[in-house]
Design a protein around this motif. Structure first.
Motif, PDB file in Angstrom:
ATOM      1  N   GLN A  99       7.614  49.570  40.990  1.00 20.00           N
ATOM      2  CA  GLN A  99       9.053  49.776  40.829  1.00 20.00           C
ATOM      3  C   GLN A  99       9.380  50.712  39.666  1.00 20.00           C
ATOM      4  O   GLN A  99      10.475  51.283  39.622  1.00 20.00           O
ATOM      5  CB  GLN A  99       9.749  48.428  40.620  1.00 20.00           C
ATOM      6  CG  GLN A  99       9.828  47.580  41.888  1.00 20.00           C
ATOM      7  CD  GLN A  99      10.418  46.210  41.623  1.00 20.00           C
ATOM      8  OE1 GLN A  99      10.543  45.785  40.469  1.00 20.00           O
ATOM      9  NE2 GLN A  99      10.783  45.519  42.680  1.00 20.00           N
ATOM     10  N   LEU A 100       8.447  50.883  38.748  1.00 22.26           N
ATOM     11  CA  LEU A 100       8.680  51.801  37.617  1.00 22.26           C
ATOM     12  C   LEU A 100       8.664  53.257  38.057  1.00 22.26           C
ATOM     13  O   LEU A 100       9.171  54.127  37.344  1.00 22.26           O
ATOM     14  CB  LEU A 100       7.610  51.581  36.543  1.00 22.26           C
ATOM     15  CG  LEU A 100       7.558  50.187  35.911  1.00 22.26           C
ATOM     16  CD1 LEU A 100       6.386  50.089  34.941  1.00 22.26           C
ATOM     17  CD2 LEU A 100       8.873  49.884  35.203  1.00 22.26           C
ATOM     18  N   ARG A 101       8.062  53.519  39.248  1.00 24.49           N
ATOM     19  CA  ARG A 101       7.985  54.875  39.797  1.00 24.49           C
ATOM     20  C   ARG A 101       7.351  55.847  38.780  1.00 24.49           C
ATOM     21  O   ARG A 101       7.857  56.930  38.533  1.00 24.49           O
ATOM     22  CB  ARG A 101       9.355  55.374  40.257  1.00 24.49           C
ATOM     23  CG  ARG A 101      10.014  54.494  41.305  1.00 24.49           C
ATOM     24  CD  ARG A 101      11.256  55.130  41.880  1.00 24.49           C
ATOM     25  NE  ARG A 101      10.925  56.331  42.643  1.00 24.49           N
ATOM     26  CZ  ARG A 101      10.490  56.330  43.896  1.00 24.49           C
ATOM     27  NH1 ARG A 101      10.302  55.174  44.543  1.00 24.49           N
ATOM     28  NH2 ARG A 101      10.217  57.457  44.525  1.00 24.49           N
ATOM     29  N   ARG A 102       6.242  55.405  38.200  1.00 21.40           N
ATOM     30  CA  ARG A 102       5.526  56.215  37.228  1.00 21.40           C
ATOM     31  C   ARG A 102       4.084  56.409  37.700  1.00 21.40           C
ATOM     32  O   ARG A 102       3.570  55.619  38.503  1.00 21.40           O
ATOM     33  CB  ARG A 102       5.542  55.543  35.851  1.00 21.40           C
ATOM     34  CG  ARG A 102       6.954  55.413  35.286  1.00 21.40           C
ATOM     35  CD  ARG A 102       6.969  54.668  33.981  1.00 21.40           C
ATOM     36  NE  ARG A 102       8.340  54.511  33.492  1.00 21.40           N
ATOM     37  CZ  ARG A 102       8.663  53.847  32.378  1.00 21.40           C
ATOM     38  NH1 ARG A 102       7.703  53.292  31.649  1.00 21.40           N
ATOM     39  NH2 ARG A 102       9.920  53.742  32.005  1.00 21.40           N
ATOM     40  N   PRO A 103       3.404  57.442  37.194  1.00 15.86           N
ATOM     41  CA  PRO A 103       1.995  57.637  37.548  1.00 15.86           C
ATOM     42  C   PRO A 103       1.151  56.462  37.044  1.00 15.86           C
ATOM     43  O   PRO A 103       1.530  55.750  36.102  1.00 15.86           O
ATOM     44  CB  PRO A 103       1.616  58.941  36.841  1.00 15.86           C
ATOM     45  CG  PRO A 103       2.922  59.612  36.551  1.00 15.86           C
ATOM     46  CD  PRO A 103       3.922  58.528  36.332  1.00 15.86           C
ATOM     47  N   PHE A 104      -0.010  56.289  37.685  1.00 16.99           N
ATOM     48  CA  PHE A 104      -0.932  55.231  37.301  1.00 16.99           C
ATOM     49  C   PHE A 104      -2.196  55.850  36.694  1.00 16.99           C
ATOM     50  O   PHE A 104      -2.785  56.776  37.272  1.00 16.99           O
ATOM     51  CB  PHE A 104      -1.332  54.403  38.524  1.00 16.99           C
ATOM     52  CG  PHE A 104      -0.394  53.279  38.844  1.00 16.99           C
ATOM     53  CD1 PHE A 104      -0.860  51.984  38.956  1.00 16.99           C
ATOM     54  CD2 PHE A 104       0.964  53.511  39.044  1.00 16.99           C
ATOM     55  CE1 PHE A 104       0.000  50.947  39.253  1.00 16.99           C
ATOM     56  CE2 PHE A 104       1.826  52.494  39.347  1.00 16.99           C
ATOM     57  CZ  PHE A 104       1.355  51.187  39.447  1.00 16.99           C
ATOM     58  N   LEU A 105      -2.586  55.347  35.520  1.00 19.94           N
ATOM     59  CA  LEU A 105      -3.916  55.613  34.975  1.00 19.94           C
ATOM     60  C   LEU A 105      -4.668  54.298  35.136  1.00 19.94           C
ATOM     61  O   LEU A 105      -4.453  53.346  34.385  1.00 19.94           O
ATOM     62  CB  LEU A 105      -3.837  56.032  33.502  1.00 19.94           C
ATOM     63  CG  LEU A 105      -5.178  56.309  32.828  1.00 19.94           C
ATOM     64  CD1 LEU A 105      -5.892  57.496  33.483  1.00 19.94           C
ATOM     65  CD2 LEU A 105      -4.988  56.553  31.334  1.00 19.94           C
ATOM     66  N   ILE A 106      -5.521  54.227  36.141  1.00 22.69           N
ATOM     67  CA  ILE A 106      -6.093  52.948  36.552  1.00 22.69           C
ATOM     68  C   ILE A 106      -7.612  53.020  36.561  1.00 22.69           C
ATOM     69  O   ILE A 106      -8.204  53.978  37.074  1.00 22.69           O
ATOM     70  CB  ILE A 106      -5.537  52.539  37.946  1.00 22.69           C
ATOM     71  CG1 ILE A 106      -6.141  51.206  38.403  1.00 22.69           C
ATOM     72  CG2 ILE A 106      -5.747  53.619  38.982  1.00 22.69           C
ATOM     73  CD1 ILE A 106      -5.443  50.633  39.632  1.00 22.69           C
ATOM     74  N   MET A 107      -8.223  52.015  35.969  1.00 27.31           N
ATOM     75  CA  MET A 107      -9.680  51.926  35.960  1.00 27.31           C
ATOM     76  C   MET A 107     -10.117  50.893  37.011  1.00 27.31           C
ATOM     77  O   MET A 107      -9.663  49.736  36.978  1.00 27.31           O
ATOM     78  CB  MET A 107     -10.203  51.524  34.587  1.00 27.31           C
ATOM     79  CG  MET A 107     -11.716  51.251  34.594  1.00 27.31           C
ATOM     80  SD  MET A 107     -12.406  50.998  32.960  1.00 27.31           S
ATOM     81  CE  MET A 107     -12.616  52.695  32.468  1.00 27.31           C
ATOM     82  N   PHE A 108     -10.986  51.323  37.920  1.00 29.15           N
ATOM     83  CA  PHE A 108     -11.572  50.429  38.923  1.00 29.15           C
ATOM     84  C   PHE A 108     -12.913  49.957  38.406  1.00 29.15           C
ATOM     85  O   PHE A 108     -13.757  50.764  37.989  1.00 29.15           O
ATOM     86  CB  PHE A 108     -11.755  51.156  40.257  1.00 29.15           C
ATOM     87  CG  PHE A 108     -10.465  51.503  40.946  1.00 29.15           C
ATOM     88  CD1 PHE A 108      -9.931  50.655  41.918  1.00 29.15           C
ATOM     89  CD2 PHE A 108      -9.773  52.674  40.642  1.00 29.15           C
ATOM     90  CE1 PHE A 108      -8.739  50.970  42.557  1.00 29.15           C
ATOM     91  CE2 PHE A 108      -8.597  52.996  41.273  1.00 29.15           C
ATOM     92  CZ  PHE A 108      -8.068  52.142  42.237  1.00 29.15           C
ATOM     93  N   SER A 109     -13.130  48.628  38.438  1.00 29.68           N
ATOM     94  CA  SER A 109     -14.399  48.083  37.969  1.00 29.68           C
ATOM     95  C   SER A 109     -14.838  46.970  38.909  1.00 29.68           C
ATOM     96  O   SER A 109     -14.018  46.362  39.608  1.00 29.68           O
ATOM     97  CB  SER A 109     -14.267  47.530  36.548  1.00 29.68           C
ATOM     98  OG  SER A 109     -13.397  46.405  36.542  1.00 29.68           O
ATOM     99  N   ASN A 110     -16.116  46.709  38.917  1.00 25.56           N
ATOM    100  CA  ASN A 110     -16.662  45.643  39.746  1.00 25.56           C
ATOM    101  C   ASN A 110     -16.933  44.427  38.857  1.00 25.56           C
ATOM    102  O   ASN A 110     -18.053  43.967  38.709  1.00 25.56           O
ATOM    103  CB  ASN A 110     -17.947  46.110  40.443  1.00 25.56           C
ATOM    104  CG  ASN A 110     -18.348  45.154  41.555  1.00 25.56           C
ATOM    105  OD1 ASN A 110     -17.502  44.452  42.119  1.00 25.56           O
ATOM    106  ND2 ASN A 110     -19.624  45.106  41.872  1.00 25.56           N
TER     107      ASN A 110
END
Length: 833
Positions: free
Chosen positions: A636-647
């Motif tokens: 809902q913030l409508r902002r880009p994501f800096l996201i780290m995927f980890s296992n």
């Protein structure tokens, strides 16, 4: 007469058999006496039929033969038949005149009741019919006009029922059958006879066949008002004594039988008389509505089938939960059929059309086959539909959830407890999925007082849902007596919903009176209702002169009720409290439960909506783990994501570096977060969309879903530090990096626009529109008396008087609402929605 009648009733079964046997020795039963001997032998109260004759009267021979044939039949009613041999020299009244010898005389004791011309007594039927008609003259009313008939009906209303018979002519076999029945049942019902065909051409009949006799049972006992007509149930079989007895037996049976045992073991008068028995499968919560449905069906099938109501919780039914009707036939060895029917018309057609049962059974078998064939289609089409379909036979423990109906909803609203209502549709997959989560909420709320969980099936009760302006499924609302309703708009998981219910119990915002209360609130000292609740708390601080800001904060609190813990302080020392946290009123003090820190935030914008947005934003985690439940809040913030995927959990160094990056105020233009594939397996699918081949984990990704959809992967050779990430982001901003992929610009929307389901039910499917009360022109359904013929565990109850039902505004139950949960009722595939 009463003693004789009792004896006749006791021998009724014998008479039915004896009527089909050849009679022997009739001549010996005909007494032959002289006039003096006959009159001296008459007994008070005893009836006799006498025929005076001279031996030289050859014209009387045919009549004598019929008299002799009727001797045995009349003796069954205590009526003796005597032939009087008149001497030639006798000049008395009965022997002396020639016309007297062409008549038969009916005496009771020595009182003459009736003279019959011999040509009116032409056979046994005419003799028995006319003699009984004369004896029962004061008990069987003969009418010639509609006014006479109406007057009799009016005199019986609220007191007794009426048996109305039409015969084309007196002296017929049908006339005899009616009079014989009146002799037996005349003390229980008022018998009325007519030979006027015009009385059968009543507006209530559909072109009756007046060429043959007809019999109607008129339920006047349960029509207490003069303006209310007596409901009439015609006997569809020919007018014979056996059929009349059968019809009156059915009319005297209870309208609805309540069963509390295995339906295979149930035996009622209907089954004994060769008629089927229909079971309406009921639930405890909707018993009253189910019973009215059963009564409505019973009225339509009166004389054709019996109706019983079978509470599901009374017996252990090994049938599908969706079954709502069962049919038991009188044939030995035929198993009970359990069916899924949509409305009462289908039940009535099922009984009246013998081929309908086979067709419905074939349709159900085909539907089950279609469900099996469509399993793969469901999997490809909608995962919610798939999950519900695979789990459809598992019964939910709904004991702790109150089922509300059209009648019980208003009274539930008056309960002192907070009423939580789930409005759902029993055929809709998402509704059923949420219903399972709703059941789990009961576990989360164990020990919580003052909360009542309930549900309303909008498919069964659209009137309730329309009145509450529920146009989408599912909808969850909380009602407080005397207060406004809160509509839940969060994630439909059990934990989120339970949290909303708990938070909604306290005022939002809480008004704190002293600095000590405000400080305690920031330390987590919450009301007892929130003793087990751990979440960030927000305190609004205002000076007494800031009335506009306070009003906006109060309005924001009403919007956020159930979602956050909100406090409010506006006493004289509010300025000192806010300065402690380096802000000036109006301000927000945000107390995070994790680390016990308190952050001061100045309210630069003071409208209610701005305050709501600010609070929601500030309550978001600085460096959150993305899950299915919280993802919508960040989208809902409508902002880009800096996201780290980890296992699994990310390393401590990477976590600290990314947290420092997230805390930088200038960098709040994007969401810094991480996703654990072990906790959220759907992340595998996301990575497959982002990259052609799955990258090695962990991987840091930049994606802007709201502008361009470009996906960038952090260079795998570099260490993840705040400096390196900032440098990489500068390159992205400058356009010097090549995206790994670009997401499609296609909007993610439902296949079809949302439907107003309730409007569809009310207009497009009018046959299922529920009637909430009797209309101005609707006859109120009368209720016949019950009886106690059946033995326990069958309990047969007397329904309420119709006037009472009308006062309560209860509907006559014209559809199968409220019966077994209709998981397959009107089932719609996702492609149709």
């Amino acid at each position: 007469m009463s003693i004789q009648r009792v004896g006749w009733i006791c021998s009724l079964a014998f008479l039915f058999c004896a009527a089909s046997l050849p009679t022997l020795g009739k001549a010996s039963l005909l007494q032959e006496l002289g006039p003096q001997e006959y009159f001296s032998s008459l007994q008070a109260g005893r009836a006799s039929l006498a025929f005076f004759s001279r031996s030289a009267s050859p014209g009387a021979q045919p009549f004598l033969e019929q008299i002799e044939n009727s001797v045995e039949a009349l003796q069954d009613y205590g009526i003796s038949v005597v032939k009087i041999n008149c001497p030639k020299e006798d000049t008395s009244r009965y022997c002396g005149k020639e016309n007297a010898l062409r008549k038969a005389y009916l005496f009771r004791g020595n009182m003459l009741l009736r003279e019959f011309p011999t040509d009116a007594l032409f056979d046994v039927n005419s003799i028995v019919a006319n003699v009984l008609f004369a004896l029962l003259f004061n008990e069987v009313k003969y009418v010639e006009t509609t006014a006479d008939l109406q007057n009799i009906e009016n005199s019986l209303k609220g007191k007794s029922n009426m048996v109305f018979a039409y015969v084309p002519a007196t002296g017929t076999a049908e006339h005899r059958a009616v009079m014989e029945a009146a002799f037996v049942y005349g003390t229980a019902h008022q018998f009325v006879l007519t030979t006027e065909a015009t009385l059968m051409k009543d507006p209530g009949y559909d072109d009756p066949d007046v060429s043959s006799a007809r019999l109607l049972f008129c339920h006047c006992q349960w029509a207490p008002e003069l303006a209310q007509p007596c409901r009439r149930t015609p006997m569809e079989q020919p007018v014979t004594l056996l059929n009349i007895h059968r019809h009156l037996k059915l009319m005297g049976a209870p309208l609805v039988t309540e069963v509390a045992e295995d339906p295979e073991k149930v035996s009622t008068v209907h089954l004994q008389l060769g008629l089927p028995l229909v079971f309406i499968l009921s639930q405890k919560e909707t018993y009253e509505a189910d019973r009215r449905t059963a009564e409505f069906v019973a009225w339509q099938l009166l004389g054709k089938a019996g109706v019983a109501i079978l509470p599901r919780d009374a017996v252990d039914l090994k049938v599908l939960l969706r079954s709502n009707v069962a049919l038991k036939t009188p044939h030995e060895g035929v198993p009970i059929k359990y069916l899924v029917l949509e409305d009462t018309d289908e039940v009535i057609t099922l009984v009246e059309d013998k081929s309908k049962l086979e067709q419905i059974q074939e349709d159900e078998d085909e539907e089950e086959e279609d469900e099996k064939e469509n399993d793969n289609q469901d999997i490809q089409d909608d995962q919610v539909v798939e999950a519900v379909s695979r789990d459809r036979k598992r019964e939910l423990p709904l004991e702790q959830i109150l089922t509300l109906t059209e009648e019980t909803f208003p009274s539930a609203m008056l309960e002192p407890a907070r009423l939580v209502v789930l409005f759902y549709a029993s055929w809709e997959a998402v509704s059923l999925a949420v219903l399972r989560s709703y059941v789990e909420v009961t576990d989360h709320l164990q020990g919580t007082e003052g909360v009542l969980l309930s549900k309303v099936n909008c498919w069964d009760w659209p009137g309730v849902c329309t009145k509450e302006n529920v146009t989408q499924f599912p909808t969850i609302r909380i009602y407080q007596k005397g207060g406004r309703a809160l509509t839940y708009d969060g994630m439909l998981g059990s934990e989120e919903l339970a949290s909303f219910i708990v938070l909604s119990q306290v005022s939002c915002p809480l008004k704190l009176a002293t600095v000590d209360e405000a400080e305690g609130y920031l330390r987590g000292e919450l009301p007892p209702e929130l003793s087990s609740y751990r979440h960030a708390s927000v305190l609004g601080v205002f000076s007494k002169t800031m009335s506009a800001a306070r009003e906006a904060f109060l309005e924001a609190g009403s919007i956020l009720s159930g979602h956050v813990t909100l406090g409010m302080y506006f006493e004289d020392d509010a300025l000192a409290l806010s300065r402690k946290y380096a802000v000036s009123p109006p301000a927000l003090l945000l107390a995070r439960s994790r680390d016990g820190s308190v952050e001061g935030i100045t309210l630069s914008k003071q409208s209610a909506q701005d305050i709501v947005h600010m609070i929601r934003y500030e309550l978001l985690d600085t460096f959150p783990e993305i899950t299915v439940q919280n993802l919508p809040r960040y989208l809902q913030l409508r902002r880009p994501f800096l996201i780290m995927f980890s296992n699994g959990d990310i390393g401590q160094m990477e976590s600290e570096e990314l947290l420092k990056l997230a805390k930088r105020r200038p960098q709040r233009a994007f969401v810094t977060c991480w996703l654990n594939l072990k906790n959220t397996p759907v992340g595998h699918g996301i990575l497959k969309t982002y990259f052609t081949t799955l990258p090695s984990l962990p991987v840091l990704v930049w994606v802007n879903l709201h502008a361009g959809g470009q996906v960038f992967a952090f260079p795998p050779g570099q260490s993840i530090t705040e400096t390196n990430v900032l440098s990489w982001l500068e390159k992205l901003k400058a356009g010097s990096e090549i995206p790994s992929s670009t997401l499609s610009e296609e909007d993610w929307k439902p296949p079809l626009p949302a439907y107003n389901f309730l409007q569809m039910m009310e207009t497009a499917v009018p046959e299922f529109t529920l009637r909430t009360s009797y209309g101005r022109g609707d006859p109120q359904e009368p209720q016949p008396p019950g009886s106690s013929e059946e033995k326990a565990p069958i309990r047969e109850e007397q329904p309420e008087e119709p006037g009472v039902t009308a006062e309560k505004g209860q509907s006559p139950g014209r559809d199968l609402r409220g019966t077994a949960p209709r998981l397959a009722g009107r089932e719609k595939r996702h492609s149709e929605l």
